[in-house]
Design a protein around this motif. Structure first.
Motif, mmCIF file in Angstrom:
data_model
loop_
_atom_site.group_PDB
_atom_site.id
_atom_site.type_symbol
_atom_site.label_atom_id
_atom_site.label_comp_id
_atom_site.label_asym_id
_atom_site.label_seq_id
_atom_site.Cartn_x
_atom_site.Cartn_y
_atom_site.Cartn_z
ATOM 1 N N TYR A 90 1.489 9.610 -5.382
ATOM 2 C CA TYR A 90 2.226 11.154 -4.826
ATOM 3 C C TYR A 90 3.296 11.643 -5.886
ATOM 4 O O TYR A 90 3.365 12.854 -6.149
ATOM 5 N N ASP B 295 9.897 10.066 3.075
ATOM 6 C CA ASP B 295 9.913 10.422 1.306
ATOM 7 C C ASP B 295 7.984 10.208 1.983
ATOM 8 O O ASP B 295 7.270 9.414 0.695
ATOM 9 N N TRP B 296 7.542 10.480 2.417
ATOM 10 C CA TRP B 296 6.227 10.698 2.485
ATOM 11 C C TRP B 296 5.533 11.939 3.008
ATOM 12 O O TRP B 296 5.605 12.684 3.597
ATOM 13 N N PRO B 297 4.659 12.577 2.105
ATOM 14 C CA PRO B 297 4.513 14.253 1.525
ATOM 15 C C PRO B 297 2.894 14.351 2.616
ATOM 16 O O PRO B 297 3.088 15.537 3.118
ATOM 17 N N THR B 298 2.943 14.240 3.464
ATOM 18 C CA THR B 298 2.093 14.444 4.320
ATOM 19 C C THR B 298 1.718 13.827 5.487
ATOM 20 O O THR B 298 2.370 12.921 6.123
ATOM 21 N N LYS C 148 8.674 14.269 6.398
ATOM 22 C CA LYS C 148 8.688 13.885 4.568
ATOM 23 C C LYS C 148 9.228 13.248 4.161
ATOM 24 O O LYS C 148 9.396 13.074 3.285
ATOM 25 N N LYS D 46 0.987 -0.924 0.342
ATOM 26 C CA LYS D 46 -0.076 -0.287 -0.093
ATOM 27 C C LYS D 46 1.058 1.171 -0.067
ATOM 28 O O LYS D 46 0.939 2.230 -0.763
ATOM 29 N N ILE D 47 2.122 1.364 0.584
ATOM 30 C CA ILE D 47 2.778 2.740 0.684
ATOM 31 C C ILE D 47 3.384 2.533 -0.536
ATOM 32 O O ILE D 47 3.596 3.805 -0.870
ATOM 33 N N MET E 288 1.040 17.093 -3.900
ATOM 34 C CA MET E 288 0.965 16.828 -2.915
ATOM 35 C C MET E 288 1.511 17.548 -1.625
ATOM 36 O O MET E 288 2.589 17.262 -1.105
ATOM 37 N N GLY E 289 0.413 17.643 -0.090
ATOM 38 C CA GLY E 289 0.914 18.816 -0.124
ATOM 39 C C GLY E 289 0.902 20.597 0.047
ATOM 40 O O GLY E 289 1.807 20.642 0.842
ATOM 41 N N HIS F 139 -4.149 19.794 -0.663
ATOM 42 C CA HIS F 139 -4.322 19.901 0.803
ATOM 43 C C HIS F 139 -4.203 18.090 0.810
ATOM 44 O O HIS F 139 -3.994 17.746 1.788
ATOM 45 N N ALA F 140 -5.618 17.759 0.542
ATOM 46 C CA ALA F 140 -5.703 16.116 1.603
ATOM 47 C C ALA F 140 -6.043 15.648 0.447
ATOM 48 O O ALA F 140 -7.053 16.137 -0.966
ATOM 49 N N LEU F 141 -5.689 14.467 -0.255
ATOM 50 C CA LEU F 141 -6.195 13.526 -1.131
ATOM 51 C C LEU F 141 -6.633 12.098 -0.502
ATOM 52 O O LEU F 141 -5.294 11.481 -0.236
ATOM 53 N N GLN F 142 -7.566 11.612 -0.252
ATOM 54 C CA GLN F 142 -7.954 10.335 0.472
ATOM 55 C C GLN F 142 -7.921 9.419 -0.722
ATOM 56 O O GLN F 142 -8.489 10.015 -1.857
ATOM 57 N N LEU F 143 -6.680 8.403 -0.262
ATOM 58 C CA LEU F 143 -6.349 7.448 -1.992
ATOM 59 C C LEU F 143 -7.109 5.792 -1.310
ATOM 60 O O LEU F 143 -7.030 5.820 -0.050
ATOM 61 N N ASP G 142 -5.007 6.809 5.234
ATOM 62 C CA ASP G 142 -5.527 6.025 5.148
ATOM 63 C C ASP G 142 -5.278 4.636 5.356
ATOM 64 O O ASP G 142 -6.163 3.771 5.395
ATOM 65 N N ILE G 143 -4.138 4.968 5.074
ATOM 66 C CA ILE G 143 -3.269 3.309 5.511
ATOM 67 C C ILE G 143 -3.666 2.546 6.721
ATOM 68 O O ILE G 143 -4.472 1.624 6.768
ATOM 69 N N HIS H 59 1.099 3.697 -2.935
ATOM 70 C CA HIS H 59 0.165 5.511 -2.829
ATOM 71 C C HIS H 59 1.454 6.533 -3.377
ATOM 72 O O HIS H 59 1.707 7.423 -3.299
ATOM 73 N N LYS H 60 2.765 6.209 -2.699
ATOM 74 C CA LYS H 60 3.703 6.787 -3.423
ATOM 75 C C LYS H 60 3.932 7.146 -4.822
ATOM 76 O O LYS H 60 4.256 7.881 -5.245
ATOM 77 N N PHE I 40 -7.025 13.821 9.916
ATOM 78 C CA PHE I 40 -6.610 12.984 9.720
ATOM 79 C C PHE I 40 -5.762 12.598 10.717
ATOM 80 O O PHE I 40 -5.985 11.631 11.044
#
Lengths: 76, 105
Positions: A55, B66-69, B62, A47-48, A62-63, A67-71, B84-85, A51-52, B31
């Protein structure tokens, strides 16, 4: 400047041409979206990682602009 | 010590580490609230870091993952995911499995 729905969809489509995409502007402000993306590119990925990949397709937005993206991501 | 090392230390010194906006008692983002509430259902102690209190950490985390949020959850040093995850894992019972496997519950 937030991201329009078309711009967002276009960026996702460019990265995942085979993708089935369900996109919703959850707050009607071009800034909070939820997206369900189904593509072969996600097969075998965690999953990570999935999602990456999304992004990465958004090229740093993103960010920032977005602002927000529910995936919700899934393979085919 | 640079910011990356500071972050690495916080993550390695706390089995359950949640980088969030605000605190579990006063979350400042939906969140972050969702993830801290999920952790609370397990009645376990967790360390939270309010990224709004420190811009260096807010941006450094971040880069580190390597994760933007935000939020970002770490279990025994391993990045588990954002809202989400963690929510998806929780709903599928996977989060409980991971917590058990890492003997955190």
């Amino acid at each position: 400047m937030p991201l329009t729905k078309n711009e967002l969809e276009k960026m996702i489509k460019e990265a995942f041409p085979d993708a089935i995409i369900v996109l919703e502007d959850s707050q009607g402000d071009n800034n909070h979206y939820s997206a369900r993306i189904c593509t072969e590119a996600f097969n075998g990925k965690t999953k990570i990682e999935q999602h990456k990949m999304v992004y990465k397709a958004l090229k740093g937005k993103m960010g920032n602009e977005l602002h927000a993206l529910q995936l919700e991501t899934m393979g085919k | 010590m640079n910011i990356n090392e500071q972050i690495k230390n916080v993550i390695s010194q706390n089995d359950i580490c949640l980088f969030m906006k605000g605190t579990p008692e006063a979350p400042k983002c939906g969140f972050s609230l969702a993830v801290s509430n999920i952790l609370k259902t397990f009645n376990i102690k967790f360390h939270s870091v309010d990224v709004l209190a420190n811009d260096e950490i807010r941006n450094g985390i971040k880069v580190y993952s390597d994760w933007p949020t935000i939020p970002q959850l770490y279990l025994k040093g391993e990045f588990v995911g954002g809202c989400d995850i963690v929510k998806e894992m929780f709903e599928k019972g996977e989060l409980k499995e991971v917590l058990k496997k890492k003997s955190l519950i």
